[in-house]
Design a protein around this motif. Structure first.
Motif, mmCIF file in Angstrom:
data_model
loop_
_atom_site.group_PDB
_atom_site.id
_atom_site.type_symbol
_atom_site.label_atom_id
_atom_site.label_comp_id
_atom_site.label_asym_id
_atom_site.label_seq_id
_atom_site.Cartn_x
_atom_site.Cartn_y
_atom_site.Cartn_z
ATOM 1 N N VAL A 169 0.849 -1.152 0.063
ATOM 2 C CA VAL A 169 -0.109 0.173 0.090
ATOM 3 C C VAL A 169 0.929 1.266 -0.229
ATOM 4 C CG1 VAL A 169 -2.043 -0.894 1.122
ATOM 5 C CG2 VAL A 169 -0.303 -0.087 2.540
ATOM 6 N N HIS A 170 1.991 1.269 0.488
ATOM 7 C CA HIS A 170 2.988 2.255 0.774
ATOM 8 C C HIS A 170 3.171 2.901 -0.732
ATOM 9 C CE1 HIS A 170 5.822 5.433 2.290
ATOM 10 N NE2 HIS A 170 6.744 4.554 1.632
ATOM 11 N N VAL A 171 3.717 1.914 -1.416
ATOM 12 C CA VAL A 171 4.646 2.450 -2.882
ATOM 13 C C VAL A 171 3.293 2.712 -3.682
ATOM 14 C CG1 VAL A 171 5.618 1.380 -4.784
ATOM 15 C CG2 VAL A 171 6.630 0.873 -2.485
ATOM 16 N N PRO A 172 2.062 2.251 -3.923
ATOM 17 C CA PRO A 172 1.043 2.846 -4.880
ATOM 18 C C PRO A 172 0.675 3.921 -4.268
ATOM 19 C CG PRO A 172 0.751 0.228 -4.287
ATOM 20 C CD PRO A 172 1.759 0.514 -3.480
ATOM 21 N N ALA A 173 0.439 4.123 -3.035
ATOM 22 C CA ALA A 173 0.101 5.461 -2.431
ATOM 23 C C ALA A 173 1.222 6.364 -2.809
ATOM 24 C CB ALA A 173 -0.246 5.391 -1.185
ATOM 25 N N SER A 174 2.260 6.089 -2.663
ATOM 26 C CA SER A 174 3.266 7.066 -2.937
ATOM 27 C C SER A 174 3.633 7.578 -4.332
ATOM 28 C CB SER A 174 4.728 6.812 -2.503
ATOM 29 O OG SER A 174 4.639 6.260 -0.843
ATOM 30 N N TRP A 175 3.567 6.460 -5.216
ATOM 31 C CA TRP A 175 3.634 6.759 -6.691
ATOM 32 C C TRP A 175 2.397 7.695 -7.213
ATOM 33 C CZ3 TRP A 175 4.602 1.279 -9.011
ATOM 34 C CH2 TRP A 175 6.071 0.801 -8.853
ATOM 35 N N LEU A 176 1.094 7.318 -6.646
ATOM 36 C CA LEU A 176 0.118 7.895 -6.996
ATOM 37 C C LEU A 176 -0.059 9.420 -6.534
ATOM 38 C CD1 LEU A 176 -2.574 7.484 -8.391
ATOM 39 C CD2 LEU A 176 -3.645 6.515 -6.557
ATOM 40 N N SER A 177 0.537 9.674 -5.474
ATOM 41 C CA SER A 177 0.699 11.037 -5.115
ATOM 42 C C SER A 177 1.348 12.052 -5.711
ATOM 43 C CB SER A 177 1.100 11.056 -3.456
ATOM 44 O OG SER A 177 2.561 10.726 -3.292
ATOM 45 N N MET A 178 2.482 11.156 -6.272
ATOM 46 C CA MET A 178 3.563 12.097 -7.161
ATOM 47 C C MET A 178 2.836 12.257 -8.627
ATOM 48 S SD MET A 178 7.120 10.839 -6.330
ATOM 49 C CE MET A 178 7.012 9.058 -6.273
ATOM 50 N N PHE A 179 2.407 11.303 -9.024
ATOM 51 C CA PHE A 179 1.655 11.269 -10.285
ATOM 52 C C PHE A 179 0.509 12.311 -10.472
ATOM 53 C CE2 PHE A 179 1.238 9.741 -14.829
ATOM 54 C CZ PHE A 179 -0.080 9.855 -14.712
ATOM 55 N N ILE A 180 -0.176 12.301 -9.472
ATOM 56 C CA ILE A 180 -1.357 13.084 -9.467
ATOM 57 C C ILE A 180 -1.016 14.477 -9.467
ATOM 58 C CG2 ILE A 180 -3.435 14.156 -8.039
ATOM 59 C CD1 ILE A 180 -4.083 11.158 -7.415
ATOM 60 N N TYR A 181 -0.042 14.819 -8.627
ATOM 61 C CA TYR A 181 0.347 16.377 -8.955
ATOM 62 C C TYR A 181 0.969 16.627 -10.219
ATOM 63 C CZ TYR A 181 1.716 20.701 -6.920
ATOM 64 O OH TYR A 181 1.920 22.028 -6.684
ATOM 65 N N CYS A 182 1.661 15.398 -10.892
ATOM 66 C CA CYS A 182 2.018 15.781 -12.273
ATOM 67 C C CYS A 182 0.969 16.157 -13.102
ATOM 68 C CB CYS A 182 3.063 14.701 -12.779
ATOM 69 S SG CYS A 182 4.533 14.503 -11.923
ATOM 70 N N VAL A 183 -0.121 15.492 -13.168
ATOM 71 C CA VAL A 183 -1.259 15.360 -13.945
ATOM 72 C C VAL A 183 -1.857 16.749 -13.584
ATOM 73 C CG1 VAL A 183 -3.536 14.553 -14.570
ATOM 74 C CG2 VAL A 183 -1.612 12.834 -14.017
ATOM 75 N N MET A 184 -1.852 17.392 -12.243
ATOM 76 C CA MET A 184 -2.538 18.575 -12.194
ATOM 77 C C MET A 184 -1.676 19.663 -12.783
ATOM 78 S SD MET A 184 -3.379 18.268 -7.924
ATOM 79 C CE MET A 184 -3.301 20.138 -7.752
ATOM 80 N N ALA A 185 -0.354 19.491 -12.639
ATOM 81 C CA ALA A 185 0.442 20.688 -13.341
ATOM 82 C C ALA A 185 0.345 20.636 -15.006
ATOM 83 C CB ALA A 185 1.994 19.994 -13.224
ATOM 84 N N PHE A 186 -0.037 19.344 -15.412
ATOM 85 C CA PHE A 186 -0.275 19.363 -16.854
ATOM 86 C C PHE A 186 -1.642 20.004 -17.430
ATOM 87 C CE2 PHE A 186 -0.817 17.484 -20.832
ATOM 88 C CZ PHE A 186 -1.924 17.137 -21.092
ATOM 89 N N TRP A 187 -2.451 19.729 -16.416
ATOM 90 C CA TRP A 187 -3.889 20.350 -16.647
ATOM 91 C C TRP A 187 -3.763 21.827 -16.642
ATOM 92 C CZ3 TRP A 187 -6.905 18.448 -19.982
ATOM 93 C CH2 TRP A 187 -7.067 16.914 -20.086
#
Lengths: 247, 55
Positions: free
Chosen positions: A62-80
């Motif tokens: 759970v730790h790695v999926p949550a960490s990856w997702l927290s970083m990836f979501i912020y990148c998607v926010m920056a993209f939008w």
């Protein structure tokens, strides 16, 4: 050669995106449930005990999926955000706003599960380590984005302000990712990377990747639902909402 | 199957607090958030004009 031109901007308008999102949510929700159930089965019942960390290592699922997702979501926010500032598209701001709470949740879960993993392995819930500190900054960036947007009444102005914060804050993502290489951190290096073979047992890797896909499907389903809320809230008085049967 | 008994599984051989504290927090967050968002959508949709929109 058919001369049909792909209209890339067809779903750029809230009115056409709203029903599309509605159709996608059930699929991603179902996918999330299946993948997470499968990942939990592997993570809790199939993956063997770790030689060094015994059963404590299972937090990785759970730790790695949550960490990856927290970083990836912020990148998607920056993209939008970049897209929204460039093209002045309303939907971009709505999607960015819809992503933030889910990103904040996973940044928090990453810190929480990391602390619960750190205590038995390092003997401390928290250390001012480069990786942990930059992840904490990411969590504050999410909270800052949400607070900034709710402090501005006009949604379009809030979108622009939020977009700037998202773009400025995105520099933190590579810092988080490379912190374990740049600095001498207590946090371990990447077990999974694109450049070298994974340094973990195959079955453990399999379970972790399945859980990561499950978390991503979950995030897509929740964000698409939230963006439908935002679309309706902002377009409540517009013609298409009145005219169309909204399911 | 890794576990010899349910007790073994629940205690995670001494790491139960940490493992279940992690999985539990994720489960809690990932259950509450969708319910919250769906409730928000229902609330807005209930404010839409009945005839056209809630058919």
């Amino acid at each position: 050669m058919s001369n049909s031109v792909i209209n890339w901007f067809k779903y750029a308008s809230p009115a056409t995106f709203y029903p599309l999102a509605g159709r996608l949510v059930p699929w991603f929700s179902g996918l999330a449930v299946l993948l997470i159930a499968w990942g939990l089965w592997i993570g809790l019942f199939v993956a063997p005990t770790d030689a060094q960390q015994s059963e404590g290592y299972r937090i990785i699922f759970v730790h790695v999926p949550a960490s990856w997702l927290s970083m990836f979501i912020y990148c998607v926010m920056a993209f939008w955000s970049a897209l929204g500032l460039a093209f002045n598209t309303r939907l971009s701001g709505m999607l960015t706003a819809a992503l933030a709470p889910t990103g904040a949740l996973f940044a928090f879960l990453s810190l929480w599960t990391g602390a619960l993993w750190g205590k038995p392995m390092w003997g401390a819930w928290w250390v001012w380590d480069a990786r942990l500190t930059s992840q904490l900054i990411l969590f504050f960036l999410y909270l800052g984005f949400i607070a900034l947007q709710s402090a501005i009444d006009d949604p379009r102005r809030a979108d622009r302000a939020g977009a700037l914060l998202a773009l400025v804050g995105v520099v933190n993502i590579p810092i988080i990712y490379f912190s374990v290489q740049w600095w001498n951190t207590l946090h371990q290096g990447a077990s999974v990377s694109l450049t070298k073979a994974p340094s973990m047992a195959h079955i453990m890797l399999e379970g972790m990747l399945i859980m990561a896909l499950g978390f991503w499907s979950y995030a897509i389903a929740v964000v698409l639902t939230r963006v439908r809320c935002i679309i309706l809230e902002r377009e409540l008085t517009s013609e298409w909402v009145k005219r169309n049967a909204v399911d | 199957m890794q576990w010899t008994s349910v007790q073994d599984f629940l205690t995670m051989r001494g790491y139960g607090l940490y493992v279940w504290g992690s999985f539990g927090a994720c489960a809690l967050g990932m259950l509450i958030e969708p319910l919250w968002v769906r409730q928000r959508l229902r609330t807005i949709q209930s404010r839409l004009p009945k005839r056209e929109l809630n058919g």
